[in-house]
Write an enzyme that holds these catalytic residues in place. Sequence first.
Site, PDB file in Angstrom:
ATOM      1  N   THR A  34       0.792  -1.225   0.000  1.00 16.04           N
ATOM      2  CA  THR A  34       0.000   0.000   0.000  1.00 16.04           C
ATOM      3  C   THR A  34       0.823   1.272   0.000  1.00 16.04           C
ATOM      4  O   THR A  34       1.959   1.277   0.429  1.00 16.04           O
ATOM      5  CB  THR A  34      -0.858  -0.037   1.277  1.00 16.04           C
ATOM      6  OG1 THR A  34      -1.680  -1.162   1.209  1.00 16.04           O
ATOM      7  CG2 THR A  34      -1.700   1.155   1.473  1.00 16.04           C
ATOM      8  N   ASP A  50      -4.127   4.386  -1.973  1.00 12.66           N
ATOM      9  CA  ASP A  50      -4.305   3.813  -3.300  1.00 12.66           C
ATOM     10  C   ASP A  50      -5.347   2.697  -3.203  1.00 12.66           C
ATOM     11  O   ASP A  50      -5.910   2.459  -2.135  1.00 12.66           O
ATOM     12  CB  ASP A  50      -2.982   3.289  -3.841  1.00 12.66           C
ATOM     13  CG  ASP A  50      -2.501   2.059  -3.091  1.00 12.66           C
ATOM     14  OD1 ASP A  50      -2.330   2.148  -1.869  1.00 12.66           O
ATOM     15  OD2 ASP A  50      -2.312   1.010  -3.725  1.00 12.66           O
ATOM     16  N   ARG A  52      -4.928  -0.707  -4.745  1.00  8.75           N
ATOM     17  CA  ARG A  52      -4.454  -2.005  -5.237  1.00  8.75           C
ATOM     18  C   ARG A  52      -4.184  -2.945  -4.070  1.00  8.75           C
ATOM     19  O   ARG A  52      -3.544  -2.561  -3.095  1.00  8.75           O
ATOM     20  CB  ARG A  52      -3.172  -1.839  -6.061  1.00  8.75           C
ATOM     21  CG  ARG A  52      -2.493  -3.171  -6.397  1.00  8.75           C
ATOM     22  CD  ARG A  52      -1.209  -2.976  -7.176  1.00  8.75           C
ATOM     23  NE  ARG A  52      -1.483  -2.522  -8.537  1.00  8.75           N
ATOM     24  CZ  ARG A  52      -0.546  -2.274  -9.440  1.00  8.75           C
ATOM     25  NH1 ARG A  52       0.738  -2.415  -9.117  1.00  8.75           N
ATOM     26  NH2 ARG A  52      -0.860  -1.873 -10.650  1.00  8.75           N
ATOM     27  N   LYS A  66      -9.225   1.026   1.163  1.00 14.55           N
ATOM     28  CA  LYS A  66      -8.240   0.962   2.235  1.00 14.55           C
ATOM     29  C   LYS A  66      -8.481   2.012   3.317  1.00 14.55           C
ATOM     30  O   LYS A  66      -7.725   2.075   4.278  1.00 14.55           O
ATOM     31  CB  LYS A  66      -6.829   1.130   1.656  1.00 14.55           C
ATOM     32  CG  LYS A  66      -6.454   0.054   0.661  1.00 14.55           C
ATOM     33  CD  LYS A  66      -5.045   0.238   0.160  1.00 14.55           C
ATOM     34  CE  LYS A  66      -4.704  -0.800  -0.896  1.00 14.55           C
ATOM     35  NZ  LYS A  66      -3.315  -0.654  -1.401  1.00 14.55           N
ATOM     36  N   GLY A  80      -0.909  -3.563   5.005  1.00 15.79           N
ATOM     37  CA  GLY A  80      -0.515  -4.862   5.537  1.00 15.79           C
ATOM     38  C   GLY A  80      -1.393  -5.953   4.963  1.00 15.79           C
ATOM     39  O   GLY A  80      -1.781  -5.913   3.798  1.00 15.79           O
ATOM     40  N   SER A 162       4.193   0.147   1.662  1.00 16.59           N
ATOM     41  CA  SER A 162       5.372  -0.109   0.834  1.00 16.59           C
ATOM     42  C   SER A 162       5.782   1.105   0.018  1.00 16.59           C
ATOM     43  O   SER A 162       6.938   1.236  -0.378  1.00 16.59           O
ATOM     44  CB  SER A 162       5.095  -1.301  -0.095  1.00 16.59           C
ATOM     45  OG  SER A 162       3.935  -1.061  -0.878  1.00 16.59           O
ATOM     46  N   ASP A 199       6.066   2.532  -6.772  1.00 24.23           N
ATOM     47  CA  ASP A 199       6.039   1.335  -5.944  1.00 24.23           C
ATOM     48  C   ASP A 199       5.192   0.270  -6.633  1.00 24.23           C
ATOM     49  O   ASP A 199       4.038   0.538  -6.994  1.00 24.23           O
ATOM     50  CB  ASP A 199       5.467   1.652  -4.558  1.00 24.23           C
ATOM     51  CG  ASP A 199       5.280   0.402  -3.733  1.00 24.23           C
ATOM     52  OD1 ASP A 199       6.216  -0.419  -3.674  1.00 24.23           O
ATOM     53  OD2 ASP A 199       4.196   0.232  -3.147  1.00 24.23           O
ATOM     54  N   SER A 202       1.811  -0.718  -4.985  1.00 20.75           N
ATOM     55  CA  SER A 202       0.737   0.277  -4.990  1.00 20.75           C
ATOM     56  C   SER A 202       0.299   0.531  -6.425  1.00 20.75           C
ATOM     57  O   SER A 202       1.096   0.429  -7.352  1.00 20.75           O
ATOM     58  CB  SER A 202       1.213   1.590  -4.357  1.00 20.75           C
ATOM     59  OG  SER A 202       1.760   1.368  -3.076  1.00 20.75           O
TER      60      SER A 202
END
Length: 271
Positions: A34, A50, A52, A66, A80, A162, A199, A202
């Site tokens: 994330t 985000d 994903r 999220k 996580g 991340s 990233d 994400s």
Amino acid sequence: MTVPEGAFNFDLCKRNAYLEGRGIKAPGFTKTGTTIAGIIFKDGVVLGADTRSTAGSTVADKNCEKIHYIAPNIYCCGAGTAADTENVTGMIASHLELHRYGTGRGSRVVTALTLLKSHLFKYQGHVSAALVLGGVDLNGPHLFTVYPHGSTDSLPYCTMGSGSLNAMAVFEASYQEDMTQQEAEALVARAIRSGIYNDLGSGSNVDLCIITKGKVDYKRNVELLMGKTFSRQKPVRYAPGTAPVAREKLVTLKDVAVLPGDLTEEAMDTS
């Protein structure tokens, strides 16, 4: 005299180690992978994330949520393991709702923070939920980060996940005190966009949640960064001449011969 065994049983740990030694890979679980962020502005808090979620190297969901509901004035971004973040935030939301019914007062952000970090500390990081908690109560706007082991921070802006380093670079370069709501929204969206583009965990779209005194504005898919570049027409219509015609034969109804036997109806069985 037999010595009683302890309360813990580690047979499954031995089994898992044995299977791993034989080359059998343990089943995985879905992670959000994330970029989540939050910022305090002059009148409230802006949270961003985000959309994903990943299962290893596979994108499991392109448009997941999220940003989780905690209370009418408190929301929480989760990074996580997807199941951990959803169930932990749902449990705390239930506790706070019962607390509001029992006391007749609104929920405080510090109450949600205490419940979250107490629960996570008991499991010593085995509940993989890294959270950005934001809300507005009688003491004003608040923004906290909650780590999976139960440690917390109180900051004017924060990122987790991340893609947190990419988002933090944007905040460090452009954050200012007493920002307006429009400036805070644009900055959080830019931070999430930085995580999405830099990233691999994400991706997809940008969600925002603006919390002010007495009002919450949850904006889904504010920016569609990885939308489809085409739109399919249903039903599909092909232009004349798309497929070549090898030969053509037209038959009119006058040329069709109808035999008398073809119109005979079978007798109905009434027995």
